[in-house]
Write a protein that holds these residues in place. Structure first.
Motif, PDB file in Angstrom:
ATOM      1  N   PHE B  53      10.118  -8.451   1.036  1.00 56.08           N
ATOM      2  CA  PHE B  53       8.840  -8.305   1.735  1.00 56.08           C
ATOM      3  C   PHE B  53       7.639  -8.346   0.794  1.00 56.08           C
ATOM      4  O   PHE B  53       6.606  -8.892   1.150  1.00 56.08           O
ATOM      5  CB  PHE B  53       8.834  -7.032   2.584  1.00 56.08           C
ATOM      6  CG  PHE B  53       9.558  -7.222   3.868  1.00 56.08           C
ATOM      7  CD1 PHE B  53       8.926  -7.812   4.948  1.00 56.08           C
ATOM      8  CD2 PHE B  53      10.891  -6.855   3.990  1.00 56.08           C
ATOM      9  CE1 PHE B  53       9.605  -8.026   6.144  1.00 56.08           C
ATOM     10  CE2 PHE B  53      11.572  -7.062   5.185  1.00 56.08           C
ATOM     11  CZ  PHE B  53      10.939  -7.648   6.259  1.00 56.08           C
ATOM     12  N   SER B  54       7.775  -7.814  -0.412  1.00 58.34           N
ATOM     13  CA  SER B  54       6.612  -7.863  -1.301  1.00 58.34           C
ATOM     14  C   SER B  54       6.373  -9.292  -1.782  1.00 58.34           C
ATOM     15  O   SER B  54       5.238  -9.724  -1.884  1.00 58.34           O
ATOM     16  CB  SER B  54       6.736  -6.863  -2.452  1.00 58.34           C
ATOM     17  OG  SER B  54       7.825  -7.163  -3.253  1.00 58.34           O
ATOM     18  N   SER B  55       7.451 -10.062  -2.026  1.00 61.43           N
ATOM     19  CA  SER B  55       7.271 -11.464  -2.414  1.00 61.43           C
ATOM     20  C   SER B  55       6.606 -12.245  -1.290  1.00 61.43           C
ATOM     21  O   SER B  55       5.710 -13.059  -1.523  1.00 61.43           O
ATOM     22  CB  SER B  55       8.623 -12.113  -2.736  1.00 61.43           C
ATOM     23  OG  SER B  55       9.006 -11.809  -4.040  1.00 61.43           O
ATOM     24  N   TRP B  56       7.047 -11.984  -0.063  1.00 63.59           N
ATOM     25  CA  TRP B  56       6.477 -12.664   1.103  1.00 63.59           C
ATOM     26  C   TRP B  56       4.979 -12.362   1.213  1.00 63.59           C
ATOM     27  O   TRP B  56       4.161 -13.255   1.394  1.00 63.59           O
ATOM     28  CB  TRP B  56       7.237 -12.186   2.342  1.00 63.59           C
ATOM     29  CG  TRP B  56       6.745 -12.730   3.637  1.00 63.59           C
ATOM     30  CD1 TRP B  56       6.869 -14.005   4.092  1.00 63.59           C
ATOM     31  CD2 TRP B  56       6.053 -11.993   4.650  1.00 63.59           C
ATOM     32  NE1 TRP B  56       6.299 -14.105   5.337  1.00 63.59           N
ATOM     33  CE2 TRP B  56       5.799 -12.890   5.714  1.00 63.59           C
ATOM     34  CE3 TRP B  56       5.641 -10.659   4.783  1.00 63.59           C
ATOM     35  CZ2 TRP B  56       5.134 -12.499   6.875  1.00 63.59           C
ATOM     36  CZ3 TRP B  56       4.990 -10.276   5.948  1.00 63.59           C
ATOM     37  CH2 TRP B  56       4.741 -11.181   6.975  1.00 63.59           C
ATOM     38  N   VAL B  75       1.308  -4.797  -7.521  1.00 63.75           N
ATOM     39  CA  VAL B  75       1.918  -3.462  -7.564  1.00 63.75           C
ATOM     40  C   VAL B  75       1.559  -2.681  -6.300  1.00 63.75           C
ATOM     41  O   VAL B  75       2.390  -1.969  -5.733  1.00 63.75           O
ATOM     42  CB  VAL B  75       1.502  -2.689  -8.834  1.00 63.75           C
ATOM     43  CG1 VAL B  75       2.008  -1.260  -8.793  1.00 63.75           C
ATOM     44  CG2 VAL B  75       2.029  -3.386 -10.068  1.00 63.75           C
ATOM     45  N   LEU B  76       0.315  -2.860  -5.834  1.00 64.14           N
ATOM     46  CA  LEU B  76      -0.109  -2.190  -4.598  1.00 64.14           C
ATOM     47  C   LEU B  76       0.780  -2.615  -3.431  1.00 64.14           C
ATOM     48  O   LEU B  76       1.244  -1.787  -2.644  1.00 64.14           O
ATOM     49  CB  LEU B  76      -1.578  -2.537  -4.303  1.00 64.14           C
ATOM     50  CG  LEU B  76      -2.129  -1.991  -2.993  1.00 64.14           C
ATOM     51  CD1 LEU B  76      -2.520  -0.533  -3.166  1.00 64.14           C
ATOM     52  CD2 LEU B  76      -3.315  -2.800  -2.517  1.00 64.14           C
ATOM     53  N   ILE B  77       1.041  -3.909  -3.337  1.00 70.76           N
ATOM     54  CA  ILE B  77       1.863  -4.434  -2.239  1.00 70.76           C
ATOM     55  C   ILE B  77       3.292  -3.874  -2.329  1.00 70.76           C
ATOM     56  O   ILE B  77       3.868  -3.437  -1.336  1.00 70.76           O
ATOM     57  CB  ILE B  77       1.859  -5.982  -2.266  1.00 70.76           C
ATOM     58  CG1 ILE B  77       0.463  -6.496  -1.926  1.00 70.76           C
ATOM     59  CG2 ILE B  77       2.891  -6.544  -1.304  1.00 70.76           C
ATOM     60  CD1 ILE B  77       0.250  -7.964  -2.235  1.00 70.76           C
ATOM     61  N   MET B  78       3.847  -3.861  -3.542  1.00 74.71           N
ATOM     62  CA  MET B  78       5.211  -3.329  -3.719  1.00 74.71           C
ATOM     63  C   MET B  78       5.259  -1.857  -3.340  1.00 74.71           C
ATOM     64  O   MET B  78       6.171  -1.411  -2.643  1.00 74.71           O
ATOM     65  CB  MET B  78       5.638  -3.457  -5.177  1.00 74.71           C
ATOM     66  CG  MET B  78       5.872  -4.875  -5.589  1.00 74.71           C
ATOM     67  SD  MET B  78       5.880  -4.927  -7.375  1.00 74.71           S
ATOM     68  CE  MET B  78       5.441  -6.614  -7.592  1.00 74.71           C
ATOM     69  N   ILE B 112      12.380  -6.366 -11.292  1.00 74.48           N
ATOM     70  CA  ILE B 112      12.708  -7.553 -10.502  1.00 74.48           C
ATOM     71  C   ILE B 112      11.583  -7.864  -9.504  1.00 74.48           C
ATOM     72  O   ILE B 112      11.215  -9.014  -9.304  1.00 74.48           O
ATOM     73  CB  ILE B 112      14.044  -7.354  -9.758  1.00 74.48           C
ATOM     74  CG1 ILE B 112      15.183  -7.214 -10.774  1.00 74.48           C
ATOM     75  CG2 ILE B 112      14.331  -8.514  -8.825  1.00 74.48           C
ATOM     76  CD1 ILE B 112      16.496  -6.812 -10.180  1.00 74.48           C
ATOM     77  N   LEU B 113      11.011  -6.816  -8.915  1.00 65.72           N
ATOM     78  CA  LEU B 113       9.944  -7.026  -7.928  1.00 65.72           C
ATOM     79  C   LEU B 113       8.763  -7.744  -8.559  1.00 65.72           C
ATOM     80  O   LEU B 113       8.255  -8.729  -8.040  1.00 65.72           O
ATOM     81  CB  LEU B 113       9.477  -5.688  -7.348  1.00 65.72           C
ATOM     82  CG  LEU B 113      10.324  -5.122  -6.209  1.00 65.72           C
ATOM     83  CD1 LEU B 113      11.576  -4.476  -6.747  1.00 65.72           C
ATOM     84  CD2 LEU B 113       9.539  -4.143  -5.389  1.00 65.72           C
TER      85      LEU B 113
END
Lengths: 204, 207
Positions: B53-56, B75-78, B112-113
């Motif tokens: 989801f964070s990559s998307w 980082v905020l999104i993750m 990895i994220l």
């Protein structure tokens, strides 16, 4: 608009932070009641299990907990339960482990001569090592372990290992490879025994 | 993204460009969680969910994010996905949340994220980025499960908490401790590189 201008960067950062943090805040607020309820249920179940009162499911636990008397004194809550004429007393404890606070319930019999049970509610000990204080094999040793001179010893370091020992000798087995956590548990349990004794004495 | 690309991403993330033994990312959690299979399963599911989801999301916003604050926004999104996961677990699955303890929060710091956000999502369309995140998570999952299988079996004589070792089995305490994960990952790295090298050689021989 220039994507790398200072103005755009500030506006974008503001909007994007707001957009992501708002749902988080709402989710946290929306579930806070549920989380509080879960925490309370877990704590009540821990009190019942530590007192060796069997139950199946949340509903039965809630009704059984009605039979537990809670008395507050100096901010400390002492739980007592009349188990066929015999009193069982329990109290929640917070103590220092190796990495963080160990929180749980210790139950003892009415005249504080043996432990009735131990339950761990929360801890931050090393998973697989100190974390095994939450394993049944460790906790079950506290079912009816007689105290020796009002104290309990937990074997730590090279002495630990070898499984449960005689329930009559005031000694329980610690965890191999988790010396510091084991020692911390010994300190916590003995301090707790003293505290419960004081609270029981004060209420008589 | 056509099916050929999708297959290529899948194969790369599971094997040729595996996040653990090729990119050597996410090693911190590999050392920490793999002494019990049950913790490993939940941790890797969490990482897979969060990476996908964070990559998307990073890919969706890639044309809007100013370059100089790119990483902070990533980082905020993750963090958003990881904290949402943490909140939902606490509210609906308190038992699992308890057994995971601080691990869920630590997903934010899983390299990895960030690696996938920077290396892939930043330059690819959302669907491909989601698929890349998902398969990266799966690549991480199978390696960690393999490590955890051996560590739990040798360290405790159990699998998913059930005793399976023969009577008289002496647990290897070293397998419970973090250093054993280094040995395990090193061994896996060695085996996989050897297989890859052998295949390369075979290909070269034919041509």
């Amino acid at each position: 608009m220039n994507r790398d201008s200072v103005f755009y960067t500030i506006i974008f950062t503001f909007i994007v932070t707001f957009a992501f943090v708002l749902p988080l805040t709402l989710a946290e607020q929306g579930t806070s009641e549920m989380v509080a309820k879960n925490t309370e249920t877990a704590r009540r179940k821990a009190v019942l299990t530590a007192m060796d009162i069997p139950f199946t499911g949340d509903a039965e636990a809630a009704s059984l907990f009605q039979g537990v008397t809670a008395r507050e004194k100096d901010g400390e809550v002492l739980y007592t339960y009349d188990k066929g004429g015999k009193t069982v007393a329990a109290k929640e404890f917070f103590g220092m482990g190796l990495w963080g606070t160990i929180n749980g319930i210790l139950a003892v019999n009415g005249d504080v001569t043996s432990t009735v049970g131990l339950q761990i509610i929360g801890h931050n000990e090393t998973p697989g090592l100190g974390g095994r204080i939450d394993d049944a094999s460790f906790k079950n040793q506290f079912r009816g372990e007689a105290l020796k001179d009002g104290k309990l010893k937990i074997r730590s370091g090279a002495e630990a290992g070898g499984g449960p020992v005689d329930p009559g000798d005031g000694v329980v087995d610690g965890i191999t490879g988790a010396t510091r956590t084991t020692q911390a548990m010994e300190v916590i349990v003995n301090r707790e025994i003293g505290d419960i004794k004081k609270l029981l004495g004060a209420s008589r | 993204m056509n099916s050929k690309q999708a297959k290529q991403i899948l194969v790369d993330n599971l094997w040729f460009n595996n996040p653990i033994f090729i990119q050597i990312l996410g090693i911190c959690s590999t050392l920490a969680v793999t002494n019990l299979l049950s913790n490993t399963v939940i941790m890797t599911l969490g990482v897979t969910f969060a990476t996908a989801f964070s990559s998307w999301t990073v890919s969706l916003l890639k044309n809007l994010i100013p370059r100089r604050v790119r990483m902070i926004v990533q980082v905020l999104i993750m963090s958003f996905y990881v904290i949402i996961l943490d909140i939902l677990l606490k509210a609906y699955l308190p038992e699992i949340s308890k057994s995971l303890g601080p691990y869920v929060g630590l997903i934010i710091t899983n390299c990895i994220l960030m690696g996938r956000a920077e290396g892939f999502a930043q330059g690819n369309p959302p669907a491909a980025a989601f698929w890349d995140g998902l398969t990266s998570g799966l690549g991480y999952m199978w390696v960690l499960l393999t490590v955890a299988f051996f560590r739990e079996f040798l360290g405790f004589g159990t699998l998913m908490g059930y005793p399976v070792a023969p009577k008289g089995f002496v647990p290897w305490t070293i397998m419970v401790m973090a250093p054993s994960a280094f040995f395990m990952v090193g061994t896996l790295l060695w085996i996989s590189k050897n297989i890859m090298a052998a295949r390369e050689k075979a290909k070269g021989g034919k041509a």
